[in-house]
Design a protein around this motif. Structure first.
Motif, PDB file in Angstrom:
ATOM      1  N   LEU A  25      45.543  41.382  38.115  1.00  0.00           N
ATOM      2  CA  LEU A  25      45.436  39.972  37.726  1.00  0.00           C
ATOM      3  C   LEU A  25      46.779  39.277  37.486  1.00  0.00           C
ATOM      4  O   LEU A  25      47.721  40.105  37.549  1.00  0.00           O
ATOM      5  N   ASP A  26      46.883  38.006  37.941  1.00  0.00           N
ATOM      6  CA  ASP A  26      48.165  37.142  37.992  1.00  0.00           C
ATOM      7  C   ASP A  26      48.507  37.272  36.605  1.00  0.00           C
ATOM      8  O   ASP A  26      47.957  37.190  35.563  1.00  0.00           O
ATOM      9  N   ARG A  27      50.021  37.576  36.386  1.00  0.00           N
ATOM     10  CA  ARG A  27      50.687  37.586  34.983  1.00  0.00           C
ATOM     11  C   ARG A  27      51.260  36.189  34.896  1.00  0.00           C
ATOM     12  O   ARG A  27      52.158  35.804  35.804  1.00  0.00           O
ATOM     13  N   GLU A  28      51.643  35.841  33.676  1.00  0.00           N
ATOM     14  CA  GLU A  28      52.251  34.804  33.106  1.00  0.00           C
ATOM     15  C   GLU A  28      53.353  35.038  32.316  1.00  0.00           C
ATOM     16  O   GLU A  28      52.921  35.421  31.384  1.00  0.00           O
ATOM     17  N   GLU A  29      54.607  34.491  32.582  1.00  0.00           N
ATOM     18  CA  GLU A  29      55.748  34.957  31.710  1.00  0.00           C
ATOM     19  C   GLU A  29      55.986  36.429  31.529  1.00  0.00           C
ATOM     20  O   GLU A  29      56.251  36.847  30.286  1.00  0.00           O
ATOM     21  N   GLY A  30      55.384  37.444  32.250  1.00  0.00           N
ATOM     22  CA  GLY A  30      55.802  38.775  32.043  1.00  0.00           C
ATOM     23  C   GLY A  30      54.689  39.571  31.087  1.00  0.00           C
ATOM     24  O   GLY A  30      54.749  40.617  30.889  1.00  0.00           O
ATOM     25  N   LYS A  31      53.746  38.827  30.752  1.00  0.00           N
ATOM     26  CA  LYS A  31      52.656  39.479  30.064  1.00  0.00           C
ATOM     27  C   LYS A  31      51.354  38.900  30.238  1.00  0.00           C
ATOM     28  O   LYS A  31      51.256  37.706  30.629  1.00  0.00           O
ATOM     29  N   PHE A  32      50.311  39.560  29.912  1.00  0.00           N
ATOM     30  CA  PHE A  32      48.929  38.899  30.299  1.00  0.00           C
ATOM     31  C   PHE A  32      48.838  37.797  29.154  1.00  0.00           C
ATOM     32  O   PHE A  32      48.872  37.948  27.894  1.00  0.00           O
ATOM     33  N   GLU A  33      48.125  36.738  29.629  1.00  0.00           N
ATOM     34  CA  GLU A  33      47.790  35.830  28.647  1.00  0.00           C
ATOM     35  C   GLU A  33      46.560  36.208  27.447  1.00  0.00           C
ATOM     36  O   GLU A  33      45.693  36.636  28.049  1.00  0.00           O
ATOM     37  N   GLU A  34      46.897  35.949  26.300  1.00  0.00           N
ATOM     38  CA  GLU A  34      45.929  36.276  25.257  1.00  0.00           C
ATOM     39  C   GLU A  34      44.822  35.116  25.102  1.00  0.00           C
ATOM     40  O   GLU A  34      45.392  33.981  25.433  1.00  0.00           O
ATOM     41  N   LYS A  35      43.814  35.304  24.770  1.00  0.00           N
ATOM     42  CA  LYS A  35      42.696  34.451  24.408  1.00  0.00           C
ATOM     43  C   LYS A  35      43.022  33.671  22.994  1.00  0.00           C
ATOM     44  O   LYS A  35      43.555  34.317  21.952  1.00  0.00           O
ATOM     45  N   HIS A  61      41.117  36.146  31.914  1.00  0.00           N
ATOM     46  CA  HIS A  61      42.099  36.692  31.098  1.00  0.00           C
ATOM     47  C   HIS A  61      41.749  38.502  31.138  1.00  0.00           C
ATOM     48  O   HIS A  61      40.775  38.723  31.572  1.00  0.00           O
ATOM     49  N   ILE A  62      42.746  39.189  31.052  1.00  0.00           N
ATOM     50  CA  ILE A  62      42.364  40.744  31.305  1.00  0.00           C
ATOM     51  C   ILE A  62      41.400  41.079  30.231  1.00  0.00           C
ATOM     52  O   ILE A  62      40.527  41.917  30.730  1.00  0.00           O
ATOM     53  N   GLN A  63      41.074  40.553  29.106  1.00  0.00           N
ATOM     54  CA  GLN A  63      39.911  40.763  28.267  1.00  0.00           C
ATOM     55  C   GLN A  63      38.639  40.443  29.009  1.00  0.00           C
ATOM     56  O   GLN A  63      37.710  41.024  28.544  1.00  0.00           O
ATOM     57  N   ASP A  64      38.395  39.684  29.922  1.00  0.00           N
ATOM     58  CA  ASP A  64      37.190  39.003  30.580  1.00  0.00           C
ATOM     59  C   ASP A  64      36.837  40.152  31.543  1.00  0.00           C
ATOM     60  O   ASP A  64      35.938  40.228  32.051  1.00  0.00           O
ATOM     61  N   VAL A  65      37.722  41.175  32.029  1.00  0.00           N
ATOM     62  CA  VAL A  65      37.323  42.122  32.911  1.00  0.00           C
ATOM     63  C   VAL A  65      36.172  42.889  32.426  1.00  0.00           C
ATOM     64  O   VAL A  65      35.040  43.241  33.154  1.00  0.00           O
ATOM     65  N   LYS A  66      36.220  43.496  31.224  1.00  0.00           N
ATOM     66  CA  LYS A  66      35.216  44.417  30.528  1.00  0.00           C
ATOM     67  C   LYS A  66      33.783  43.543  30.297  1.00  0.00           C
ATOM     68  O   LYS A  66      32.866  44.060  30.516  1.00  0.00           O
ATOM     69  N   GLU A  76      36.024  34.093  39.725  1.00  0.00           N
ATOM     70  CA  GLU A  76      37.425  33.552  38.803  1.00  0.00           C
ATOM     71  C   GLU A  76      38.275  34.786  38.684  1.00  0.00           C
ATOM     72  O   GLU A  76      39.550  34.495  39.013  1.00  0.00           O
ATOM     73  N   MET A  77      37.753  35.936  38.671  1.00  0.00           N
ATOM     74  CA  MET A  77      38.728  37.198  38.543  1.00  0.00           C
ATOM     75  C   MET A  77      39.412  37.342  39.754  1.00  0.00           C
ATOM     76  O   MET A  77      40.735  37.503  39.861  1.00  0.00           O
ATOM     77  N   ILE A  78      39.000  37.098  40.868  1.00  0.00           N
ATOM     78  CA  ILE A  78      39.626  37.126  42.233  1.00  0.00           C
ATOM     79  C   ILE A  78      40.795  36.208  42.626  1.00  0.00           C
ATOM     80  O   ILE A  78      41.705  36.548  42.833  1.00  0.00           O
TER      81      ILE A  78
END
Length: 68
Positions: free
Chosen positions: A58-68, A5-10, A28-30
């Protein structure tokens, strides 16, 4: 494999310091990226110290980043 998830980057900064744990998180990120690049920013042959910059999308699903 769990989606990265985008939140995992930080959280990469807080990852355990073992090379194996960091390899897993960065891998996983790559794998969940549509584009990934690496740039060697610095290398010191005397000490073996290096700095590598990763850049990607990051790969996007359905036009937005997946939320945790």
């Amino acid at each position: 494999m769990a989606r990265f998830h985008i939140q995992d980057v930080k959280q990469l900064e807080n990852a355990p310091t073992s090379p194996a744990a960091l390899r897993t998180k960065i891998g996983e990120m790559i794998l969940h990226s549509t584009v990934a690049r690496a740039k060697v920013d610095a290398i010191n042959p005397e000490t073996g110290e290096y700095r590598v910059v990763l850049q990607g999308t990051l790969d996007r699903e359905e036009g937005k980043f997946e939320e945790k």
